[in-house]
Design a protein around this motif. Sequence first.
Motif, PDB file in Angstrom:
ATOM      1  N   MET A   1       0.846  -1.195   0.000  1.00 55.51           N
ATOM      2  CA  MET A   1       0.000   0.000   0.000  1.00 55.51           C
ATOM      3  C   MET A   1       0.876   1.237   0.000  1.00 55.51           C
ATOM      4  O   MET A   1       1.823   1.319   0.768  1.00 55.51           O
ATOM      5  CB  MET A   1      -0.903  -0.034   1.243  1.00 55.51           C
ATOM      6  N   LYS A   2       0.534   2.178  -0.870  1.00 53.67           N
ATOM      7  CA  LYS A   2       1.350   3.383  -1.032  1.00 53.67           C
ATOM      8  C   LYS A   2       0.432   4.576  -1.251  1.00 53.67           C
ATOM      9  O   LYS A   2      -0.540   4.490  -1.992  1.00 53.67           O
ATOM     10  CB  LYS A   2       2.252   3.171  -2.247  1.00 53.67           C
ATOM     11  N   ILE A   3       0.755   5.695  -0.577  1.00 53.63           N
ATOM     12  CA  ILE A   3       0.060   6.950  -0.843  1.00 53.63           C
ATOM     13  C   ILE A   3       1.117   8.037  -1.051  1.00 53.63           C
ATOM     14  O   ILE A   3       2.266   7.879  -0.617  1.00 53.63           O
ATOM     15  CB  ILE A   3      -0.931   7.354   0.285  1.00 53.63           C
ATOM     16  N   VAL A   4       0.726   9.108  -1.703  1.00 50.89           N
ATOM     17  CA  VAL A   4       1.635  10.236  -1.924  1.00 50.89           C
ATOM     18  C   VAL A   4       0.948  11.498  -1.418  1.00 50.89           C
ATOM     19  O   VAL A   4      -0.188  11.794  -1.795  1.00 50.89           O
ATOM     20  CB  VAL A   4       2.008  10.380  -3.414  1.00 50.89           C
ATOM     21  N   ILE A   5       1.649  12.231  -0.549  1.00 56.34           N
ATOM     22  CA  ILE A   5       1.158  13.496  -0.005  1.00 56.34           C
ATOM     23  C   ILE A   5       2.238  14.546  -0.231  1.00 56.34           C
ATOM     24  O   ILE A   5       3.365  14.390   0.251  1.00 56.34           O
ATOM     25  CB  ILE A   5       0.847  13.389   1.510  1.00 56.34           C
ATOM     26  N   ASN A   6       1.916  15.598  -0.954  1.00 57.21           N
ATOM     27  CA  ASN A   6       2.884  16.678  -1.219  1.00 57.21           C
ATOM     28  C   ASN A   6       4.220  16.156  -1.733  1.00 57.21           C
ATOM     29  O   ASN A   6       5.279  16.640  -1.339  1.00 57.21           O
ATOM     30  CB  ASN A   6       3.123  17.520   0.048  1.00 57.21           C
ATOM     31  N   GLY A   7       4.188  15.150  -2.582  1.00 55.35           N
ATOM     32  CA  GLY A   7       5.419  14.604  -3.134  1.00 55.35           C
ATOM     33  C   GLY A   7       6.145  13.625  -2.226  1.00 55.35           C
ATOM     34  O   GLY A   7       7.214  13.140  -2.583  1.00 55.35           O
ATOM     35  N   VAL A   8       5.585  13.331  -1.052  1.00 51.87           N
ATOM     36  CA  VAL A   8       6.178  12.365  -0.128  1.00 51.87           C
ATOM     37  C   VAL A   8       5.441  11.032  -0.294  1.00 51.87           C
ATOM     38  O   VAL A   8       4.237  10.952  -0.069  1.00 51.87           O
ATOM     39  CB  VAL A   8       6.077  12.834   1.345  1.00 51.87           C
ATOM     40  N   THR A   9       6.186  10.010  -0.700  1.00 48.04           N
ATOM     41  CA  THR A   9       5.610   8.677  -0.837  1.00 48.04           C
ATOM     42  C   THR A   9       5.660   7.985   0.515  1.00 48.04           C
ATOM     43  O   THR A   9       6.733   7.894   1.137  1.00 48.04           O
ATOM     44  CB  THR A   9       6.391   7.843  -1.871  1.00 48.04           C
TER      45      THR A   9
ATOM     46  N   GLU B   1       2.055  16.529   5.116  1.00 48.38           N
ATOM     47  CA  GLU B   1       1.115  17.609   4.794  1.00 48.38           C
ATOM     48  C   GLU B   1       1.738  18.989   4.951  1.00 48.38           C
ATOM     49  O   GLU B   1       1.334  19.924   4.268  1.00 48.38           O
ATOM     50  CB  GLU B   1      -0.151  17.480   5.646  1.00 48.38           C
ATOM     51  N   THR B   2       2.736  19.128   5.831  1.00 52.75           N
ATOM     52  CA  THR B   2       3.379  20.440   5.991  1.00 52.75           C
ATOM     53  C   THR B   2       4.170  20.805   4.746  1.00 52.75           C
ATOM     54  O   THR B   2       4.317  21.984   4.431  1.00 52.75           O
ATOM     55  CB  THR B   2       4.329  20.479   7.212  1.00 52.75           C
TER      56      THR B   2
ATOM     57  N   GLU C   1      11.423  12.342   1.019  1.00 49.49           N
ATOM     58  CA  GLU C   1      10.595  12.071  -0.155  1.00 49.49           C
ATOM     59  C   GLU C   1       9.968  10.674  -0.084  1.00 49.49           C
ATOM     60  O   GLU C   1       9.015  10.400  -0.794  1.00 49.49           O
ATOM     61  CB  GLU C   1      11.455  12.176  -1.421  1.00 49.49           C
ATOM     62  N   GLN C   2      10.550   9.812   0.737  1.00 48.93           N
ATOM     63  CA  GLN C   2      10.049   8.440   0.870  1.00 48.93           C
ATOM     64  C   GLN C   2      10.087   8.031   2.339  1.00 48.93           C
ATOM     65  O   GLN C   2      11.132   8.132   2.987  1.00 48.93           O
ATOM     66  CB  GLN C   2      10.900   7.477   0.049  1.00 48.93           C
TER      67      GLN C   2
END
Length: 188
Positions: free
Chosen positions: A1-9, A151-152, A158-159
Amino acid sequence: MKIVINGVTIEAVQADITREQVDAIVNAANSSLLGGGGVDGAIHRAGGPAILEDCYRIRERQGGCPTGEAVITTAGNLPARHVIHTVGPVWNGGDQLEPDLLRHCYIHCLQLADEHKLTSISFPNISTGIYGYPKPEAAEIAVSVVQQYAETGNGSLEQIRFVCFDGDNLALYEQQLEQAKSSIEDIL
């Protein structure tokens, strides 16, 4: 499972944390920093004596690592570049500040990663082994702290990986990531 928030995986995987090829892996350490069982022992064994030597220097400087805090060392023979050691709380029913202390473990690890301009980090399931922290509550805290960090949009990472030793923990982290993904989609 993977999500990306503001370019952070942010992802959860079932794997051996000592084989993670990231800038830093997190060690669920004890306050002595001298190694122990579980994840701590595995990291010290796989990383070799260089990690323990760094831990001795930290002990000479500050006398160990208090619960909720974190320190950084070399990774020795590990494929990671650094080990961030954090001391999680022992579960005593939840009314001894355990949730706050566990939250601070993740926060301080993320802060150290930013201070050292790291781009990738892998976390174990802190405090859920011999320290007895309930796994569902621990997963919720871990994912919520990492989600807030992403989110900040201000950090260097980045990961961010949650490396689960077993399928039960993996399922809990995937569930938390799914909930985080839903909450982000609701905002959009």
